[in-house]
Design a protein around this motif. Structure first.
Motif, PDB file in Angstrom:
ATOM      1  N   LEU A   1      -3.206 -10.030  -5.238  1.00 13.87           N
ATOM      2  CA  LEU A   1      -4.490  -9.778  -5.889  1.00 13.87           C
ATOM      3  C   LEU A   1      -5.628  -9.848  -4.887  1.00 13.87           C
ATOM      4  CD1 LEU A   1      -6.055  -9.233  -8.463  1.00 13.87           C
ATOM      5  CD2 LEU A   1      -6.096 -11.693  -8.910  1.00 13.87           C
ATOM      6  N   ARG A   2      -5.593 -10.832  -4.023  1.00 14.37           N
ATOM      7  CA  ARG A   2      -6.654 -10.959  -3.021  1.00 14.37           C
ATOM      8  C   ARG A   2      -6.636  -9.765  -2.066  1.00 14.37           C
ATOM      9  NH1 ARG A   2      -7.458 -13.589   2.125  1.00 14.37           N
ATOM     10  NH2 ARG A   2      -9.688 -14.005   2.339  1.00 14.37           N
ATOM     11  N   ALA A   3      -5.448  -9.329  -1.656  1.00 11.94           N
ATOM     12  CA  ALA A   3      -5.355  -8.157  -0.780  1.00 11.94           C
ATOM     13  C   ALA A   3      -5.869  -6.910  -1.488  1.00 11.94           C
ATOM     14  CB  ALA A   3      -3.910  -7.950  -0.336  1.00 11.94           C
TER      15      ALA A   3
ATOM     16  N   ALA B   1      -4.272  -2.144   1.195  1.00  8.10           N
ATOM     17  CA  ALA B   1      -3.838  -3.490   1.570  1.00  8.10           C
ATOM     18  C   ALA B   1      -3.028  -4.128   0.447  1.00  8.10           C
ATOM     19  CB  ALA B   1      -5.052  -4.364   1.911  1.00  8.10           C
ATOM     20  N   GLY B   2      -3.487  -3.944  -0.793  1.00  9.02           N
ATOM     21  CA  GLY B   2      -2.761  -4.507  -1.930  1.00  9.02           C
ATOM     22  C   GLY B   2      -1.388  -3.888  -2.092  1.00  9.02           C
ATOM     23  N   THR B   3      -1.318  -2.571  -1.938  1.00 12.23           N
ATOM     24  CA  THR B   3      -0.037  -1.880  -2.086  1.00 12.23           C
ATOM     25  C   THR B   3       0.954  -2.307  -1.017  1.00 12.23           C
ATOM     26  OG1 THR B   3      -1.113   0.053  -3.082  1.00 12.23           O
ATOM     27  CG2 THR B   3       1.072   0.388  -2.140  1.00 12.23           C
TER      28      THR B   3
ATOM     29  N   GLY C   1      -9.603  -2.679   6.725  1.00 11.97           N
ATOM     30  CA  GLY C   1      -8.997  -1.794   7.701  1.00 11.97           C
ATOM     31  C   GLY C   1      -7.935  -2.453   8.564  1.00 11.97           C
ATOM     32  N   GLU C   2      -7.478  -3.641   8.170  1.00 12.84           N
ATOM     33  CA  GLU C   2      -6.475  -4.323   8.962  1.00 12.84           C
ATOM     34  C   GLU C   2      -5.192  -3.499   9.021  1.00 12.84           C
ATOM     35  OE1 GLU C   2      -5.670  -8.062   7.103  1.00 12.84           O
ATOM     36  OE2 GLU C   2      -4.430  -7.180   5.552  1.00 12.84           O
ATOM     37  N   GLY C   3      -4.378  -3.773  10.016  1.00  9.51           N
ATOM     38  CA  GLY C   3      -3.158  -3.005  10.187  1.00  9.51           C
ATOM     39  C   GLY C   3      -2.227  -3.095   8.995  1.00  9.51           C
TER      40      GLY C   3
ATOM     41  N   ARG D   1       0.436  -5.806   9.101  1.00  9.45           N
ATOM     42  CA  ARG D   1      -0.033  -7.164   8.797  1.00  9.45           C
ATOM     43  C   ARG D   1       0.009  -7.425   7.293  1.00  9.45           C
ATOM     44  NH1 ARG D   1      -5.814  -9.766  10.796  1.00  9.45           N
ATOM     45  NH2 ARG D   1      -5.460 -11.863   9.979  1.00  9.45           N
ATOM     46  N   SER D   2      -0.342  -6.428   6.509  1.00 10.82           N
ATOM     47  CA  SER D   2      -0.297  -6.573   5.050  1.00 10.82           C
ATOM     48  C   SER D   2       1.147  -6.711   4.572  1.00 10.82           C
ATOM     49  CB  SER D   2      -0.962  -5.373   4.371  1.00 10.82           C
ATOM     50  OG  SER D   2      -2.338  -5.311   4.667  1.00 10.82           O
TER      51      SER D   2
END
Length: 220
Positions: free
Chosen positions: A27-29, A36-38, A116-118, A121-122
């Motif tokens: 949820l936070r992502a 990021a969430g996906t 925009g993080e990699g 990483r997600s």
């Protein structure tokens, strides 16, 4: 066999709906970005699948039989959750509005930088959150065998059927978390406001630290 699969589907749906550390992290992502969430959800399901494969291979049984293995993974999992929680709380401090800055303009690391993080990483965050939870391993080894029909083992190998259940469990779990990601995306206009975002980061950080502390303190 179809009856057992239907019963397993219903049980897996109920399991997916139960909130836990993965729900908070995904949820936070999702509030950072849908991508990021996906990807975090996909990573979480890779963890689910790995636990299922381990259960099919009999490896998860080690967590049930070995106190040392369970406690070791429990402590690692507690540390992981606390670290994620502390990071969320630090994000609240970074986004705090200093004096002299107009209201609604966040300081520190902007949301766009996190969004925009990699992708790896997600995915890694999701995998680590799931694999660091020893309850997931114990659950896999105790949950999946309950839905194995008596005929399995003659025409169909037991390991193959358990692997089928693990894959189906992963699909069901992924469907639910993608729904969570979609709903969070629809509400991002409201939930993504700086003030609301800080409160959500604060709440998720406290929850994750609390879950980590509870995991560290629990006994079997």
């Amino acid at each position: 066999m179809l009856t057992h699969l239907a019963a397993f589907t219903g049980a897996a749906v109920l399991v997916a709906l139960a909130p836990g550390p993965s729900t908070v992290v995904i949820l936070r992502a999702s509030l950072r970005s849908r991508r990021a969430g996906t990807l975090t959800a996909v990573g979480n399901e890779l963890g689910v699948l790995l636990w299922g494969v381990a259960a099919a291979a009999g490896l998860s049984a080690l967590l049930v039989a070995s106190r040392v293995a369970y406690d070791g993974l429990r402590i690692v999992g507690a540390v992981v959750l606390v670290v994620f929680g502390v990071r969320a709380l630090r994000a609240v401090r970074r986004s705090a509005v200093p004096s002299g800055v107009p209201s609604g303009v966040p300081s520190g690391v902007p949301d766009g930088a996190e969004a925009g993080e990699g992708g790896w990483r997600s995915v890694r965050r999701g995998v680590v959150t799931n694999l660091a939870n020893p309850k997931a391993g114990v659950f896999a080894v105790s949950f999946l065998p309950q839905f194995v029909p008596a005929s399995v083992g003659t025409g169909v190998p037991l390991a193959a059927f358990l692997l089928l259940l693990a894959v189906w469990w992963t699909v069901i779990d992924l469907a639910w978390y993608l729904t969570v990601v979609t709903l969070a995306g629809a509400a991002r206009r409201v939930l993504g406001r700086p003030a609301v975002r800080r409160r959500l980061d604060q709440a998720s950080g406290i929850v994750l630290v609390g879950l980590g502390a509870r995991l560290a303190a629990e006994t079997r």
